[in-house]
Design a protein around this motif. Structure first.
Motif, PDB file in Angstrom:
ATOM      1  N   GLU A   1       0.810  -1.227   0.000  1.00 14.92           N
ATOM      2  CA  GLU A   1       0.000   0.000   0.000  1.00 14.92           C
ATOM      3  C   GLU A   1       0.834   1.262   0.000  1.00 14.92           C
ATOM      4  OE1 GLU A   1      -2.668  -0.336   3.263  1.00 14.92           O
ATOM      5  OE2 GLU A   1      -3.781  -1.992   2.352  1.00 14.92           O
ATOM      6  N   ARG A   2       2.088   1.120  -0.222  1.00 16.04           N
ATOM      7  CA  ARG A   2       3.018   2.238  -0.158  1.00 16.04           C
ATOM      8  C   ARG A   2       2.684   3.302  -1.217  1.00 16.04           C
ATOM      9  NH1 ARG A   2       9.191   2.682   0.214  1.00 16.04           N
ATOM     10  NH2 ARG A   2       9.598   4.242  -1.378  1.00 16.04           N
ATOM     11  N   ILE A   3       2.646   4.570  -0.793  1.00 17.22           N
ATOM     12  CA  ILE A   3       2.438   5.679  -1.734  1.00 17.22           C
ATOM     13  C   ILE A   3       3.749   6.451  -1.809  1.00 17.22           C
ATOM     14  CG2 ILE A   3       1.215   7.832  -2.162  1.00 17.22           C
ATOM     15  CD1 ILE A   3      -1.086   6.647  -0.477  1.00 17.22           C
ATOM     16  N   ASP A   4       4.235   6.611  -3.025  1.00 18.82           N
ATOM     17  CA  ASP A   4       5.497   7.335  -3.181  1.00 18.82           C
ATOM     18  C   ASP A   4       5.195   8.829  -3.255  1.00 18.82           C
ATOM     19  OD1 ASP A   4       7.876   8.404  -3.760  1.00 18.82           O
ATOM     20  OD2 ASP A   4       8.269   7.207  -5.550  1.00 18.82           O
TER      21      ASP A   4
END
Ligand code: DAH
Length: 339
Positions: free
Chosen positions: A91-94
């Motif tokens: 679920e990582r958002i950059d």
């Protein structure tokens, strides 16, 4: 029974060691330690034990339970940490991803020309006036000395809404509206705006285009003032090195009337833009016809004036050497980005 407990413990620990999901570990907990679990099942058989054996087996059973519980809890820590890490990775958002660059808009070349002309006249003490694009026949023609059936009405092929309402074919009605509003004060205005004519679109005609009107009314205004102001204007707009000339002409609302030319950038050599003549026609002008002053209740014995009108597209085409009026309407970014 001791052996049964040892076997159960070994099996449980092996299963725990192999478990890679918290869900599985919880199932293991139920399977061994739950109410219907295997440890409970073994303990239920304790009733058949002797009084000496019972506490020994009981103690062992408790130890086994504890060890399995600890093993599950410890394993859970590792497994849950791995699960959490997997969720975070997924679920990582950059937040450092650069945003999409929006394309910048450009001022339209016609807007640039209008603003440049406004600046010149504001600097000469003029103010900016406005009028409606849907006009009365009276303001568009009658009050400008163009009565019905006057042959000069053919100069503008107009778009009528009703018999008395017309899409204004020029910005000259703003002269009339300004006189009605400011009477009896002196006037020094320009009026930029959109105008409409019954013309088919081609390289040099458009049914919609722009004009800038000018009107000066005061005591003692002469044709010399007209020449002075319009010469300054033409040189500021096209360059101080240009020549300006006034040719006699006819407009019903001015007397005498003139057309104003500025010398072409080719310096009289004759080129494509001036069609070999060395001159570019930029506007129409003249002393305000006393009849026009009178109709708008200015006293021609007391005041006089001059007026002028120019086509913005035409001036932009001459200034930027554009040879097709349609480019102003097309909104082609490749064209607009050049200004
Ligand atoms: N109204 C004229 C046209 O549309 C332009 C014009 C000529 C305006 C002379 C004026 C003027 O005020 O004095 O062609």
């Amino acid at each position: 029974m001791k052996e049964q407990l040892q076997v159960l413990k070994a099996e449980a620990l092996a299963e725990i060691g192999n478990a890679n999901e918290s869900k599985v570990l919880n199932e293991i907990r139920v399977k061994y330690l739950g109410k219907k679990g295997s440890l409970t099942a073994i303990l239920r058989g304790m009733g058949s034990l002797s009084a000496e054996e019972r506490p020994v087996i009981g103690e062992l059973a408790n130890k086994v339970r504890q060890e399995i519980e600890i093993a599950i809890d410890e394993r859970l820590i590792t497994v849950e940490a791995a699960e959490q890490a997997a969720i975070l990775a997924k679920e990582r958002i950059d937040i450092f991803l650069p945003g999409r660059q929006r394309k910048k808009g450009f001022p339209h070349p016609l807007q640039l020309v209008i603003e440049e002309i406004e600046e010149i006249f504001l600097g000469l003490g003029f103010t900016i006036a406005e009028g409606p694009e849907v006009e009365t026949d009276y303001h568009s023609f009658e009050a400008l000395n163009l009565p019905k059936n006057h042959p000069a009405r053919d100069m503008q092929d107009s778009l009528y809404i009703t018999q008395d309402i017309v899409l204004r074919p020029h910005t000259s009605p703003v002269q009339i509206r300004t006189m009605e509003k400011l009477n009896p004060q002196p006037i020094r205005i320009i009026a930029p705006g959109r105008v409409y004519r019954r013309d088919a679109l081609d390289a040099t005609h458009s049914p919609i285009f722009h004009q800038i009107e000018g009107l000066v009314v005061d005591e003692g205004i002469t044709f010399g003032d007209l020449k002075g102001i319009l010469t300054i204007f033409a040189k500021r707009l096209f360059g101080e090195d240009r020549q300006v000339r006034f040719r006699p002409s006819y407009f019903p609302f001015t007397e005498p009337s003139a057309e104003v030319d500025v010398s072409c950038g080719c310096n009289g050599k004759g080129c494509r833009i001036c069609k070999g003549s060395g001159w570019l026609e930029i506007l129409g002008a003249g002393s305000v016809n006393p009849v026009v002053l009178q109709m708008s209740k200015y006293d021609p014995d007391k005041v006089s004036g001059f007026a002028f009108g120019m086509g913005v597209e035409r001036i932009a085409m001459l200034k930027y050497e554009i040879n097709d009026i349609r480019v102003f309407l097309e909104n082609d970014q490749r064209f607009l980005a050049q200004f």
